[in-house]
Scaffold this active site. Structure first.
Site: not given
Ligand code: NAG
Ligand code: NAG
Ligand code: NAG
Ligand code: NAG
Ligand code: NAG
Ligand code: NAG
Ligand code: NAG
Length: 634
Positions: A79, A125, A183-184, A264, A331
């Site tokens: 990203y 996030e 993105n999404e 993802e 994560y």
């Protein structure tokens, strides 16, 4: 229809020895007929992992990339956070930890292709999903839409970013094989095709007609419908609990031909303060990965290494209430926050081995860790007594409170000061009637801490004092919302406060540049001079503490644990390590990358403790992280 046909129409890229077709020119495209990507004319399936350079110190980029390569990945997904690169409108930073091209170069040297996700919105996030908070200076801006001010800012940014990217495209001799647009987007309420078309035009204009552009969306019809657009290859994202067949069938409804892609595949998950630490089992991850690869799908594992939300870069969610993301972005990924290989990584490597030859040679080991032990801190003073140092610009006067955005201070903390309009002999409610504390306010009267207000959960507290007493309200921005319809997340006091029956007015608003003061050497350069109160006596309310970790010749990674400290922010040698909140958890330790430490000079530590320090005033550097202890309530 589809189920059987696509299941049998497997891209054979990894499972066959690819022929000896050599075209001589570099190409990367989609082979719709054979449901594959095509690289230099040969079928190609990617096995990729996400890594965010913005969450890892540059010093460690190569180490992490080599570990990903040695796991058998042939690509990394990256990203680009807009707000990391354009902190002030029109001012760009691509140096040091923000040197995107250096990262691309290291990946290329390592033998990894790149799937680039330049946003402009990235979610991740990350603070405001990567959008710069200065966009909010236009009060009613509709982000991620064809709003003209938004589009103008996006166009200017992409006119800077995409030309840098172009030489790195695979077809131009670099390693970027595909580029994601937005993105999404389908998860966002706006569903504005004019916006997506505008982006498509910009991406094509700057990158050319030949690069594969794609979109990624959550696995529902609504999301796929609003997120996809002609000419952008539609892919899905999903984790281990999703039925793979159903998910890829949905992608097939939007892309009847071409490769199956999970952009993802969740190897773990994020934590908010107060959550149980999220974990996803290694066996589950490797089993589902194997199934997807067997189907010929190209898969990106999100995350392969998560890293750290240093400074103020964490994002937040706002579903039923505001919940901010913890500092660690470990994560539960195959490489830990500190870049160490895990059992999950080895399980993934075992799966990949069945599909392609993995590089010979050993996996690089974990970087060394060291338990430097205890350091006892000293109090420097409370925020109110240090304003000359941390707010050199001094206050702005305003009848009603101004937001962070209006003050053009986008991150961190700001102090709002006024006086009590009446004697308050009885405890008198201080109320945020419109829930306008974004996100947490620490309230003192004449320097004495009275309590706090918190967005969505604590909208009233009691105050006592005398007419004319100074009322100080330190407001913490805990990270802007990064997902959903509430990303216009203004910070500070975004509406009036009421004390008893009076609307509080006539504020002095102090922008605080704590990071600036620390980078100029405060408080260590004038240690002693600013200590105005007994050094060992802890106090309640926002207070600075300082100390030094004596060098011992090592600059190894370590983990800082703040036992019995309440909530705050830590800096070491000028670097903002992020927020701590051990009582809330689950994160108990902050990652301290070794390269920050000096082997010969005293290492300078500064803490801003917002609520209350323990009497011992000690902190401890350990050789392992602890991310999974939820002590408090959420
Ligand atoms: C650019 O970013 C780097 C890395 O965070 C930082 O060290 C540097 O000071 C920044 N440059 C400017 C001019 O702000
Ligand atoms: C990428 O690496 C290859 C060799 O691994 C090299 O030939 C090529 O020039 C590199 N590309 C760029 C843009 O640096
Ligand atoms: C996934 O869904 C398909 C079609 O609905 C069903 O046949 C299959 O049993 C499901 N698989 C799993 C593992 O639940
Ligand atoms: C804050 O510092 C000032 C100046 O040293 C002092 O007068 C005040 O009492 C302090 N407040 C608290 C709560 O310690
Ligand atoms: C404020 O004080 C009043 C009177 O003492 C008490 O009844 C009330 O519970 C207090 N409210 C809060 C939020 O502490
Ligand atoms: C810590 O601060 C002192 C005093 O300003 C300075 O001499 C020293 O170099 C600093 N340490 C590091 C590692 O920068
Ligand atoms: C937390 O993690 C540590 C290290 O991975 C593990 O030993 C411990 O059992 C975990 N605790 C909880 C409560 O999950």
């Amino acid at each position: 229809m589809a189920a059987a046909s696509f299941l049998f129409a497997v891209c054979m890229a990894l499972s066959t020895l690819s022929g000896s077709l050599v075209t001589g020119t570099r190409s990367f495209s989609i082979d719709y007929k054979n449901h594959c990507f095509l690289k230099d004319g040969k079928p190609f399936q990617y096995i990729s992992g996400s890594i965010h350079y913005s969450r890892i110190p540059q010093y460690y980029w190569k180490d992490r990339l080599v570990k990903m390569y040695m796991t058998g990945l042939n690509a990394v997904q990256v990203y680009v956070p807009w707000n990391f690169h354009e902190p002030v409108q029109g001012v760009h930073n691509f140096t040091g930890d923000r040197d995107l091209e250096h990262f691309l170069n290291l990946a290329n040297q390592t033998g990894l292709l790149v799937i680039l996700r330049p946003g402009p919105y990235i979610c991740a996030e990350w603070e405001m999903g990567g959008l710069p908070a200065w966009l909010l200076q236009k009060p009613n801006i509709i982000l991620r839409s064809a709003d003209t001010d938004y589009l103008e800012a996006v166009s200017s940014w992409l006119a800077v970013l995409l030309p840098k990217i172009k030489p790195w495209l695979y077809i131009n001799g670099g390693n970027i094989i595909t580029v994601q647009v937005e993105n999404e987007y389908g998860s966002y309420f706006a569903c504005d095709y004019n916006y997506m078309r505008h982006l498509r035009t910009l991406f094509r204009f700057f990158l050319g007609e030949d690069v594969v552009l794609f979109t990624t969306d959550g696995n529902t019809d609504k999301e796929m419908t609003c997120g996809s657009l002609d000419g952008l290859y539609a892919t899905v994202d999903f984790g281990t609990d999703t039925n793979i067949t159903v998910a890829f069938k949905r992608q097939r409804r939007f892309e009847p031909q071409g490769p199956l892609v999970n952009s993802e595949f969740y190897t773990g998950w994020l934590d908010h303060w107060g959550d149980q630490h999220a974990m996803v089992g290694a066996q589950k991850v490797s089993r589902v990965l194997e199934e997807m690869l067997t189907m010929g799908a190209s898969v990106n594992m999100y995350m392969f290494e998560g890293g750290t939300n240093f400074g103020y870069w964490n994002g937040a969610d706002h579903d039923s209430r505001f919940r901010s993301v913890v500092t660690s972005y470990d994560y539960d990924a195959p490489l830990t926050e500190a870049g160490d290989p895990t059992e999950k990584l080895l399980a993934i490597r075992d799966v990949i081995k069945q599909f392609r030859d993995i590089p010979a040679g050993p996996m690089p080991p974990a970087t060394p860790k060291f338990a430097y032990g205890f350091v006892t801190l000293e109090k420097i003073g409370n925020i109110s007594s240090l304003l000359d140092t941390i707010s050199p610009l001094g206050p702005v006067q305003s009848k009603y409170p101004l937001t962070f955005e209006e003050m053009k201070q986008y991150y961190g903390y700001m102090l709002y000061r006024t006086t009590l309009p009446h004697d308050l002999t009885e405890p008198t409610p201080l109320i945020s009637p419109l829930n306008g504390v974004h996100d947490r306010a620490y309230v003192s009267v004449n320097g004495v801490f009275q309590g706090l207000l918190q967005r969505d959960t604590v909208l009233v507290m009691n105050v006592t004092g005398k007419q004319g007493d100074t009322l100080d309200i330190l407001v913490e921005n805990m990270g802007r919302v990064n997902f959903g319809s509430k990303i216009n997340d203004y910070k500070g006091l975004v509406s009036n406060l009421i004390l008893g029956k009076d609307v509080l007015t006539d504020w002095k608003i102090y922008p605080l540049d704590i990071d600036g003061a620390i980078s100029r050497g405060w408080p260590h350069s004038n240690s002693g001079k600013s200590v105005t109160s007994p050094r060992r006596e802890p106090s309640a309310g926002p207070t600075f503490y300082t100390g030094t970790l004596q060098p011992n010749g090592l600059a190894w990674d370590t983990f800082l644990k703040l036992i019995e400290w309440t909530k705050g922010q830590v800096w070491i040698n000028g670097v903002n390590l992020g927020r701590y909140w051990p009582g809330r958890g689950p994160q108990q330790t902050l990652y301290v990358p070794g390269p920050l430490l000096s082997t010969s000079l005293p290492n300078n530590i500064t803490l801003l403790e917002l609520e209350g320090a323990p009497a011992h005033l000690r902190i401890v550097f350990m050789d392992r992280p602890q991310l999974n202890a939820t002590a408090g309530k959420s």
